[in-house]
Design a protein around this motif. Sequence first.
Motif, PDB file in Angstrom:
ATOM      1  N   THR A   6       0.809  -1.210   0.000  1.00  0.00           N
ATOM      2  CA  THR A   6       0.000   0.000   0.000  1.00  0.00           C
ATOM      3  C   THR A   6       0.848   1.269   0.000  1.00  0.00           C
ATOM      4  O   THR A   6       0.319   2.346  -0.119  1.00  0.00           O
ATOM      5  CB  THR A   6      -0.930   0.020   1.220  1.00  0.00           C
ATOM      6  OG1 THR A   6      -0.137  -0.007   2.391  1.00  0.00           O
ATOM      7  CG2 THR A   6      -1.879  -1.154   1.206  1.00  0.00           C
ATOM      8  N   PRO A   8       3.548   3.645  -1.795  1.00  0.00           N
ATOM      9  CA  PRO A   8       4.176   3.881  -3.099  1.00  0.00           C
ATOM     10  C   PRO A   8       5.695   3.664  -3.027  1.00  0.00           C
ATOM     11  O   PRO A   8       6.346   4.138  -2.094  1.00  0.00           O
ATOM     12  CB  PRO A   8       3.850   5.349  -3.405  1.00  0.00           C
ATOM     13  CG  PRO A   8       2.705   5.697  -2.511  1.00  0.00           C
ATOM     14  CD  PRO A   8       2.819   4.816  -1.312  1.00  0.00           C
ATOM     15  N   VAL A   9       6.233   2.966  -3.979  1.00  0.00           N
ATOM     16  CA  VAL A   9       7.658   2.630  -3.988  1.00  0.00           C
ATOM     17  C   VAL A   9       8.529   3.883  -3.929  1.00  0.00           C
ATOM     18  O   VAL A   9       9.566   3.892  -3.259  1.00  0.00           O
ATOM     19  CB  VAL A   9       7.998   1.774  -5.233  1.00  0.00           C
ATOM     20  CG1 VAL A   9       9.481   1.544  -5.360  1.00  0.00           C
ATOM     21  CG2 VAL A   9       7.247   0.464  -5.192  1.00  0.00           C
ATOM     22  N   GLU A  10       8.105   4.935  -4.576  1.00  0.00           N
ATOM     23  CA  GLU A  10       8.904   6.162  -4.582  1.00  0.00           C
ATOM     24  C   GLU A  10       8.951   6.839  -3.206  1.00  0.00           C
ATOM     25  O   GLU A  10       9.814   7.689  -2.963  1.00  0.00           O
ATOM     26  CB  GLU A  10       8.408   7.148  -5.648  1.00  0.00           C
ATOM     27  CG  GLU A  10       6.987   7.624  -5.481  1.00  0.00           C
ATOM     28  CD  GLU A  10       5.935   6.711  -6.101  1.00  0.00           C
ATOM     29  OE1 GLU A  10       4.748   7.072  -6.047  1.00  0.00           O
ATOM     30  OE2 GLU A  10       6.291   5.630  -6.626  1.00  0.00           O
ATOM     31  N   HIS A  45      -0.243  11.078   6.279  1.00  0.00           N
ATOM     32  CA  HIS A  45       0.232  10.146   5.254  1.00  0.00           C
ATOM     33  C   HIS A  45       1.525   9.472   5.725  1.00  0.00           C
ATOM     34  O   HIS A  45       1.710   8.263   5.564  1.00  0.00           O
ATOM     35  CB  HIS A  45       0.438  10.889   3.937  1.00  0.00           C
ATOM     36  CG  HIS A  45       0.747  10.009   2.773  1.00  0.00           C
ATOM     37  ND1 HIS A  45      -0.096   9.003   2.348  1.00  0.00           N
ATOM     38  CD2 HIS A  45       1.823   9.977   1.949  1.00  0.00           C
ATOM     39  CE1 HIS A  45       0.445   8.396   1.315  1.00  0.00           C
ATOM     40  NE2 HIS A  45       1.618   8.961   1.055  1.00  0.00           N
ATOM     41  N   CYS A  49       2.019   5.421   6.183  1.00  0.00           N
ATOM     42  CA  CYS A  49       3.025   4.741   5.355  1.00  0.00           C
ATOM     43  C   CYS A  49       4.174   4.187   6.192  1.00  0.00           C
ATOM     44  O   CYS A  49       4.665   3.084   5.919  1.00  0.00           O
ATOM     45  CB  CYS A  49       3.549   5.692   4.278  1.00  0.00           C
ATOM     46  SG  CYS A  49       2.306   6.091   3.035  1.00  0.00           S
TER      47      CYS A  49
END
Length: 147
Positions: A6, A8-10, A45, A49
């Motif tokens: 879930t 984002p790789v960046e 966020h 994350c």
Amino acid sequence: MTSTATVPVELLPRLRRARDHVDLQWGLPLDLDALAAVAGVSKFHFTRCFAATYGETPMRYLTRRRIERAQDLLRSANLTVTEICMAVGFSSLGSFSSRFTQLVGESPTAYRNRWAVAGGQRVPGCFLFMCGVLDPGVTGGAGVSST
């Protein structure tokens, strides 16, 4: 570690940067806003994350790192529990003692006494201050230098 599907790789390198910041600056006053700024995202966020990536919230990670450092000091330094509490970034002896007991399973004093039975050498607190390992000039309970 939980699944990062879930996240984002960046964003992963920025989360690592924030975690590394905690690892280096754990003795300083750090809050969620500051850590989120290191990662370059909103604090909400960032919290979601970070927890999805590392399995715990950023503040729990910070607290755990501070308690780990306190364990080191309790085993090896000739400092009071209050001095150690302040040196690792806590501003309240009560909150430090309760979190330490929750995470370690015994009070800071009991932990230190258990290790004292082994009879290991203890570094005098004045030496730690003199060599800059602990910095008494830093305010806000962040008495640990980054060296």
